[in-house]
Design a protein around this motif. Structure first.
Motif, PDB file in Angstrom:
ATOM      1  N   SER A 184     -44.182-121.992  37.046  1.00 51.34           N
ATOM      2  CA  SER A 184     -45.490-121.126  37.563  1.00 51.34           C
ATOM      3  C   SER A 184     -45.218-119.803  37.612  1.00 51.34           C
ATOM      4  O   SER A 184     -44.092-119.206  37.921  1.00 51.34           O
ATOM      5  CB  SER A 184     -45.974-121.626  38.624  1.00 51.34           C
ATOM      6  OG  SER A 184     -46.458-123.172  38.660  1.00 51.34           O
ATOM      7  N   GLY A 185     -46.215-118.858  37.389  1.00 54.93           N
ATOM      8  CA  GLY A 185     -46.257-117.571  37.546  1.00 54.93           C
ATOM      9  C   GLY A 185     -47.110-117.114  38.479  1.00 54.93           C
ATOM     10  O   GLY A 185     -47.128-117.691  39.695  1.00 54.93           O
ATOM     11  N   GLY A 186     -47.901-116.179  38.307  1.00 52.67           N
ATOM     12  CA  GLY A 186     -48.800-115.633  39.210  1.00 52.67           C
ATOM     13  C   GLY A 186     -48.931-114.007  38.858  1.00 52.67           C
ATOM     14  O   GLY A 186     -48.336-113.430  38.055  1.00 52.67           O
ATOM     15  N   ALA A 187     -49.976-113.472  39.795  1.00 51.56           N
ATOM     16  CA  ALA A 187     -50.412-112.053  39.399  1.00 51.56           C
ATOM     17  C   ALA A 187     -49.212-110.921  39.725  1.00 51.56           C
ATOM     18  O   ALA A 187     -49.087-110.187  38.918  1.00 51.56           O
ATOM     19  CB  ALA A 187     -51.389-111.574  40.203  1.00 51.56           C
ATOM     20  N   HIS A 188     -48.165-111.296  40.500  1.00 52.48           N
ATOM     21  CA  HIS A 188     -46.947-110.541  40.919  1.00 52.48           C
ATOM     22  C   HIS A 188     -45.750-110.863  40.193  1.00 52.48           C
ATOM     23  O   HIS A 188     -44.707-110.279  40.618  1.00 52.48           O
ATOM     24  CB  HIS A 188     -46.780-110.517  42.308  1.00 52.48           C
ATOM     25  CG  HIS A 188     -48.126-109.587  43.136  1.00 52.48           C
ATOM     26  ND1 HIS A 188     -49.125-110.528  43.383  1.00 52.48           N
ATOM     27  CD2 HIS A 188     -48.334-108.589  43.416  1.00 52.48           C
ATOM     28  CE1 HIS A 188     -50.119-109.788  44.128  1.00 52.48           C
ATOM     29  NE2 HIS A 188     -49.392-108.453  43.984  1.00 52.48           N
TER      30      HIS A 188
ATOM     31  N   ALA B  11     -47.901-105.663  40.180  1.00 54.32           N
ATOM     32  CA  ALA B  11     -49.103-106.338  39.399  1.00 54.32           C
ATOM     33  C   ALA B  11     -50.115-105.315  38.658  1.00 54.32           C
ATOM     34  O   ALA B  11     -50.265-104.243  39.217  1.00 54.32           O
ATOM     35  CB  ALA B  11     -49.934-107.181  40.283  1.00 54.32           C
ATOM     36  N   MET B  12     -50.480-105.884  37.575  1.00 51.92           N
ATOM     37  CA  MET B  12     -51.369-105.034  36.705  1.00 51.92           C
ATOM     38  C   MET B  12     -52.436-105.964  36.244  1.00 51.92           C
ATOM     39  O   MET B  12     -52.051-106.830  35.183  1.00 51.92           O
ATOM     40  CB  MET B  12     -50.778-103.967  35.733  1.00 51.92           C
ATOM     41  CG  MET B  12     -49.970-103.171  36.009  1.00 51.92           C
ATOM     42  SD  MET B  12     -49.704-101.646  34.676  1.00 51.92           S
ATOM     43  CE  MET B  12     -48.372-102.535  34.241  1.00 51.92           C
ATOM     44  N   GLU B  13     -53.618-106.061  36.576  1.00 51.98           N
ATOM     45  CA  GLU B  13     -54.597-107.051  36.180  1.00 51.98           C
ATOM     46  C   GLU B  13     -56.076-106.218  35.610  1.00 51.98           C
ATOM     47  O   GLU B  13     -56.334-105.342  36.212  1.00 51.98           O
ATOM     48  CB  GLU B  13     -54.807-107.669  37.144  1.00 51.98           C
ATOM     49  CG  GLU B  13     -54.017-108.592  38.120  1.00 51.98           C
ATOM     50  CD  GLU B  13     -53.709-109.852  37.453  1.00 51.98           C
ATOM     51  OE1 GLU B  13     -52.327-110.025  37.129  1.00 51.98           O
ATOM     52  OE2 GLU B  13     -54.588-110.635  37.113  1.00 51.98           O
TER      53      GLU B  13
ATOM     54  N   LEU C  19     -59.108-102.071  36.349  1.00 52.17           N
ATOM     55  CA  LEU C  19     -57.654-102.247  36.572  1.00 52.17           C
ATOM     56  C   LEU C  19     -57.248-102.403  37.684  1.00 52.17           C
ATOM     57  O   LEU C  19     -57.532-101.286  38.651  1.00 52.17           O
ATOM     58  CB  LEU C  19     -57.154-101.112  35.505  1.00 52.17           C
ATOM     59  CG  LEU C  19     -55.481-100.942  35.661  1.00 52.17           C
ATOM     60  CD1 LEU C  19     -54.731-102.296  35.128  1.00 52.17           C
ATOM     61  CD2 LEU C  19     -55.075 -99.660  34.896  1.00 52.17           C
ATOM     62  N   LEU C  20     -56.527-103.477  37.955  1.00 48.90           N
ATOM     63  CA  LEU C  20     -55.940-103.355  39.333  1.00 48.90           C
ATOM     64  C   LEU C  20     -54.620-103.197  39.193  1.00 48.90           C
ATOM     65  O   LEU C  20     -53.770-104.081  38.424  1.00 48.90           O
ATOM     66  CB  LEU C  20     -56.179-104.885  40.208  1.00 48.90           C
ATOM     67  CG  LEU C  20     -57.637-105.123  40.811  1.00 48.90           C
ATOM     68  CD1 LEU C  20     -57.519-106.463  41.299  1.00 48.90           C
ATOM     69  CD2 LEU C  20     -57.770-104.171  42.061  1.00 48.90           C
ATOM     70  N   VAL C  21     -54.130-102.208  40.173  1.00 49.50           N
ATOM     71  CA  VAL C  21     -52.696-101.964  40.226  1.00 49.50           C
ATOM     72  C   VAL C  21     -52.096-102.234  41.342  1.00 49.50           C
ATOM     73  O   VAL C  21     -52.564-101.427  42.115  1.00 49.50           O
ATOM     74  CB  VAL C  21     -52.143-100.478  39.594  1.00 49.50           C
ATOM     75  CG1 VAL C  21     -50.665-100.109  39.570  1.00 49.50           C
ATOM     76  CG2 VAL C  21     -52.907-100.354  38.104  1.00 49.50           C
ATOM     77  N   GLU C  22     -51.034-102.774  41.669  1.00 49.78           N
ATOM     78  CA  GLU C  22     -50.470-103.010  42.859  1.00 49.78           C
ATOM     79  C   GLU C  22     -48.730-102.383  42.709  1.00 49.78           C
ATOM     80  O   GLU C  22     -48.293-102.738  41.830  1.00 49.78           O
ATOM     81  CB  GLU C  22     -50.375-104.537  43.354  1.00 49.78           C
ATOM     82  CG  GLU C  22     -50.210-104.557  45.055  1.00 49.78           C
ATOM     83  CD  GLU C  22     -50.535-105.553  45.628  1.00 49.78           C
ATOM     84  OE1 GLU C  22     -51.899-105.784  45.483  1.00 49.78           O
ATOM     85  OE2 GLU C  22     -49.708-106.394  45.843  1.00 49.78           O
TER      86      GLU C  22
ATOM     87  N   PHE D 110     -56.916-110.727  32.885  1.00 48.62           N
ATOM     88  CA  PHE D 110     -55.731-110.857  32.416  1.00 48.62           C
ATOM     89  C   PHE D 110     -54.671-110.075  33.007  1.00 48.62           C
ATOM     90  O   PHE D 110     -54.914-109.073  33.561  1.00 48.62           O
ATOM     91  CB  PHE D 110     -55.312-110.607  30.928  1.00 48.62           C
ATOM     92  CG  PHE D 110     -55.959-109.566  30.218  1.00 48.62           C
ATOM     93  CD1 PHE D 110     -57.527-109.534  29.735  1.00 48.62           C
ATOM     94  CD2 PHE D 110     -55.229-108.170  29.762  1.00 48.62           C
ATOM     95  CE1 PHE D 110     -58.149-108.344  29.330  1.00 48.62           C
ATOM     96  CE2 PHE D 110     -55.978-107.379  29.382  1.00 48.62           C
ATOM     97  CZ  PHE D 110     -57.473-107.330  29.047  1.00 48.62           C
ATOM     98  N   HIS D 111     -53.266-110.631  33.163  1.00 49.22           N
ATOM     99  CA  HIS D 111     -52.102-110.136  33.630  1.00 49.22           C
ATOM    100  C   HIS D 111     -51.762-109.089  32.520  1.00 49.22           C
ATOM    101  O   HIS D 111     -51.093-109.620  31.607  1.00 49.22           O
ATOM    102  CB  HIS D 111     -51.111-111.172  33.838  1.00 49.22           C
ATOM    103  CG  HIS D 111     -51.582-112.248  34.855  1.00 49.22           C
ATOM    104  ND1 HIS D 111     -52.077-112.179  36.113  1.00 49.22           N
ATOM    105  CD2 HIS D 111     -51.223-113.758  34.687  1.00 49.22           C
ATOM    106  CE1 HIS D 111     -52.430-113.382  36.447  1.00 49.22           C
ATOM    107  NE2 HIS D 111     -51.824-114.272  35.749  1.00 49.22           N
ATOM    108  N   ALA D 112     -52.319-107.793  32.720  1.00 48.44           N
ATOM    109  CA  ALA D 112     -52.429-106.927  31.397  1.00 48.44           C
ATOM    110  C   ALA D 112     -50.759-106.619  31.380  1.00 48.44           C
ATOM    111  O   ALA D 112     -50.200-106.234  30.281  1.00 48.44           O
ATOM    112  CB  ALA D 112     -53.015-105.746  31.722  1.00 48.44           C
ATOM    113  N   GLY D 113     -50.052-106.433  32.585  1.00 52.09           N
ATOM    114  CA  GLY D 113     -48.631-105.759  32.364  1.00 52.09           C
ATOM    115  C   GLY D 113     -47.760-106.671  31.594  1.00 52.09           C
ATOM    116  O   GLY D 113     -46.783-106.342  30.752  1.00 52.09           O
ATOM    117  N   ASP D 114     -47.897-107.946  31.670  1.00 53.11           N
ATOM    118  CA  ASP D 114     -47.079-108.837  30.765  1.00 53.11           C
ATOM    119  C   ASP D 114     -47.770-109.552  29.563  1.00 53.11           C
ATOM    120  O   ASP D 114     -47.224-110.610  28.924  1.00 53.11           O
ATOM    121  CB  ASP D 114     -46.137-109.928  31.443  1.00 53.11           C
ATOM    122  CG  ASP D 114     -46.992-110.747  32.663  1.00 53.11           C
ATOM    123  OD1 ASP D 114     -48.135-110.596  32.275  1.00 53.11           O
ATOM    124  OD2 ASP D 114     -46.443-111.291  33.429  1.00 53.11           O
ATOM    125  N   GLY D 115     -48.838-109.091  29.235  1.00 52.46           N
ATOM    126  CA  GLY D 115     -49.678-109.454  28.015  1.00 52.46           C
ATOM    127  C   GLY D 115     -50.306-111.006  28.075  1.00 52.46           C
ATOM    128  O   GLY D 115     -50.582-111.619  27.017  1.00 52.46           O
TER     129      GLY D 115
END
Lengths: 486, 486
Positions: free
Chosen positions: B150-154, B250-252, B278-281, B372-377
């Motif tokens: 499993s993954g997740g936003a972070h 995270a980049m959503e 765009l959410l950036v953490e 989408f989890h934009a950072g990792d496509g």
């Protein structure tokens, strides 16, 4: 045991005469890797020039049941590339092209014979580097790194080869091509065969194309050297740095004996009276590195460091690293022979295991120098001996084995980055049950039903356990048939 | 197909009557996981109370050739825990103890039924957390996380489950125990079976004890929300952030449709007129987070953001995340049914694939929301449909399949974090050759020679490909015998 009739001719037809070596004087080059205690001359060495040629070679091996051993630069330290006398060596030396540099996707596609450092050279102008940095990185190949899941001093922060390989094309022992992973960062499809292949020590097939992740060169890098009056104090500093939530890119400890040898060889100017030197490297954004540098300084002083040096420029940093990077070579001045052990212990058990190594050293009357990746508990004890003195080879091997047993007893493991190869196959039962080994063998058979891919490596051959290596000693695998070896 | 005579009695003798469920009304609870389109009622559900009891159960399964399906919390989205009608479900619900917390070694040992977030709760007081954070983390289990990798936003910064599991005790399909990994950080011994087992979707065995790496809570965390007038502009900002060498945790990205649905449901106060949010953490050392926050702000403005909000406190940050975390649930207000797709594309191909998704949505006349989890496509297109309208189930499935095909065509892959399960098994040939699938199957057989561990999942069963799910539709696996399923 000669090769089957016509086999060499078929190889020559597939690759061209000049890339099939059978002359004994040329074969001698390939009779061992970095574990020089064991030797075996292969029946033949081939140098395929493409992935398709590797497929052709392995198809012939499968057809005739001929074992093969893949070889990168031959710098491995556990005998993974030790040939088998009735088999061939498949050198990837000619597969040395960088096929693609995609900076935007932070990916590089290379052939397996590309040298580790050449990947960094290919991307440095874009501000990137390839992170895993085994000490042999000037020459060791990506194919060999993949086979051994190679590490290096900076893997504490940056991870091992397995964390940087995102795809591979692998020729299986029957000559068919398996394509795994690829362009995307993520990916959760099917069994993670890429993870099994990285670190499989040439027993599952030969990678002919590897996709690697590249990493941005950090904004700032600082190296600190702290001198202590005991290894325990240096180890304590490491624990405190970790407890403070700092993640250096490297934390290396050398003991007094190693410091002295390095000082005599290179004069890096290590502090007088140091019984242990701790090297800490920090990298990242400037502000963070500055904060961490100050924190590490304070922690080392609290832990009893009597001298701390901090270097920020590349040249100054190189000077601090000089003694560490040359430590193994410096032993050549102090002792005719040495054996590099590679074991792992939980970081909290470092002091206990180091004391045990000292006891064992006294017991066997052989000196042991200690150099270790302290951050991840990866020890590299250097057992010094003189093969010309009767019985010392045997004692060195026993001492090294007992050090490894101490690592396993402490909850550690048999190898951090050098692999199992032939060197540690007989120690596998100390860590894994018969049942575990049986599952390993079943997985291996799933890739290699005929047992022709690097036989005799990783999984122990009980009849051979107890045999002791020696200078230019032929490896006993030679005396066994293929079926018994696998 | 009933269970063999005496089988249930033997289970009851091993576990106690109360932990063996056969009443149809209680079995109904287990007839699907988070992929509700397919159902199948198992013949029996067992709730073992220890690893030894799991061994006893699987020994009985092997003796009688009874298939078993392991189940955590049943939140999986690809049907990995879908029962088979002639088999049993092995629930790990009672194996919910945290066995050891070793903060010094940064390790926690847990049973597989422990909820993801409970690991963090157990170590939070020491300043640590468990990093992988699937959206279901309140309830989903470590055993299920291990099965699905499993993954997740972070996970962009902190890695997936496979990067955090350092050891596991796994009961193999014949009831024997396999122990892998352990206390040390490093370790390079033998084949990386741990890597194959993580993400194997219950097809190789059942983990009964898992050692996890825990991570220090960062000194500072900042969440930024940037509003754009197009998804392309938001995607461009993501590329620029990566190119600047910043690694957010995270980049959503959410598209206009999803923003509107979330706004209507929760009123998080998303900026008016935003076509993309765009959410950036950012997390880490305070000084670095401050630098990065300023840099991300500037980059987003350059990329066309018309509004940026920055939150540092936990409550403020939660408000910005609210719409994102509730986005799937918000769809329940907009559409009677929806199907969550999970595909991966190289980050550079995001704009092309998003345009293709829009075309496909128009073509099939069904709305698609994009989160989408934009950072990792990693895309999560939400295909909205109404199962009560004739033909919409089929159209939704076709549309979702075509989106997945577009991901694969762009050099991506079939799943980022939800797994293959039954849902995507038929798409495996689009990504892997027949030969690749054969090797997967051989590896699987190495662990499970009888094919009783979660049969019918991951590897396609060609006869079933083309069948379409529907509300409360029995899965066609029911109609096949064990041999054909595997």
């Amino acid at each position: 045991m000669p090769l089957p009739p016509g086999f060499v001719d078929d190889l020559a037809a597939a690759l061209g005469d000049e890339f099939v070596i059978t002359e004994p004087e040329r074969l001698a080059t390939y009779d061992c890797d970095g574990l020089t205690g064991w030797r075996a001359q292969p029946a033949c060495v081939v140098l395929p020039g493409s992935g398709v040629e590797v497929q052709a070679v392995l198809r012939l091996c499968e057809r005739d049941g001929v074992p093969f051993v893949a070889r990168g630069a031959g710098t491995g330290l556990s005998g993974g590339a030790l040939p088998v006398a009735d088999g061939i060596v498949v050198s990837v030396a000619r597969l040395n092209r960088i096929l693609e540099v995609d900076v935007e996707s932070e990916r590089v596609v290379v052939q397996p014979g590309v040298a580790n450092l050449d990947v960094t050279r290919a991307v440095a102008a874009h501000g990137y580097f390839y992170a895993p940095d085994p000490s042999s990185q000037q020459v060791c190949t990506i194919g060999g790194n993949l086979a051994e899941n190679s590490g290096g001093a900076h893997c504490l922060k940056h991870g091992f080869t397995v964390n940087h390989v995102t795809g591979a094309k692998v020729v299986l022992p029957d000559g068919e091509l398996l394509e795994l992973g690829g362009a995307s960062i993520d990916g959760d499809d099917g069994p993670d065969l890429l993870g099994v292949i990285v670190g499989s020590e040439g027993t599952l097939g030969i990678a002919v194309e590897v996709t690697l992740r590249i990493v941005r060169v950090p904004e700032a890098v600082v190296t600190q050297l702290a001198a202590f009056t005991s290894v325990d104090a240096a180890g304590d500093a490491v624990s405190r740095i970790v407890a403070a939530g700092i993640l250096p890119s490297a934390m290396e400890i050398m003991d007094r004996f190693t410091i002295q040898a390095a000082e005599e060889a290179y004069h890096p100017g290590y502090p007088d009276g140091a019984s242990a030197v701790l090297l800490v490297e920090l990298d990242g954004v400037l502000a963070q590195v500055e904060d961490d540098t100050a924190a590490v300084d304070g922690i080392c002083r609290d832990a009893g460091a009597f001298e701390i040096r901090t270097a920020t420029g590349a040249e100054e940093r190189a000077l601090l690293w000089k003694g560490r990077k040359g430590a193994f070579a410096a032993m050549g001045r102090v002792s005719p022979d040495y054996y590099v052990q590679d074991g792992v212990v939980p970081r909290t058990k470092l002091p206990d295991v180091l004391r045990r190594i000292e006891e064992l050293s006294d017991e066997h009357g052989l000196r042991v120098g200690n150099v270790f990746h302290a951050g991840d508990g990866n020890l590299h004890p250097l057992v010094l001996y003189d093969a010309a003195v009767d019985g010392q080879v045997e004692r060195a091997k026993t001492l090294a084995d007992e050090i490894l047993a101490a690592c396993v007893d402490a909850g550690g493991s048999l190898t951090g980055e050098h692999g199992i190869g032939v060197d540690k196959a007989c120690a596998m039962p100390s860590m894994f049950s018969e049942r575990d080994l049986e599952v390993f063998e079943r997985v291996r058979r799933a890739f290699d039903p005929d047992g022709i891919a690097n036989p005799g490596k990783v999984i122990p051959t009980p009849r051979l356990c107890g045999e002791v290596p020696g200078p230019y000693r032929a490896h006993p695998l030679e005396r066994l048939g293929l079926a018994e070896r696998f």
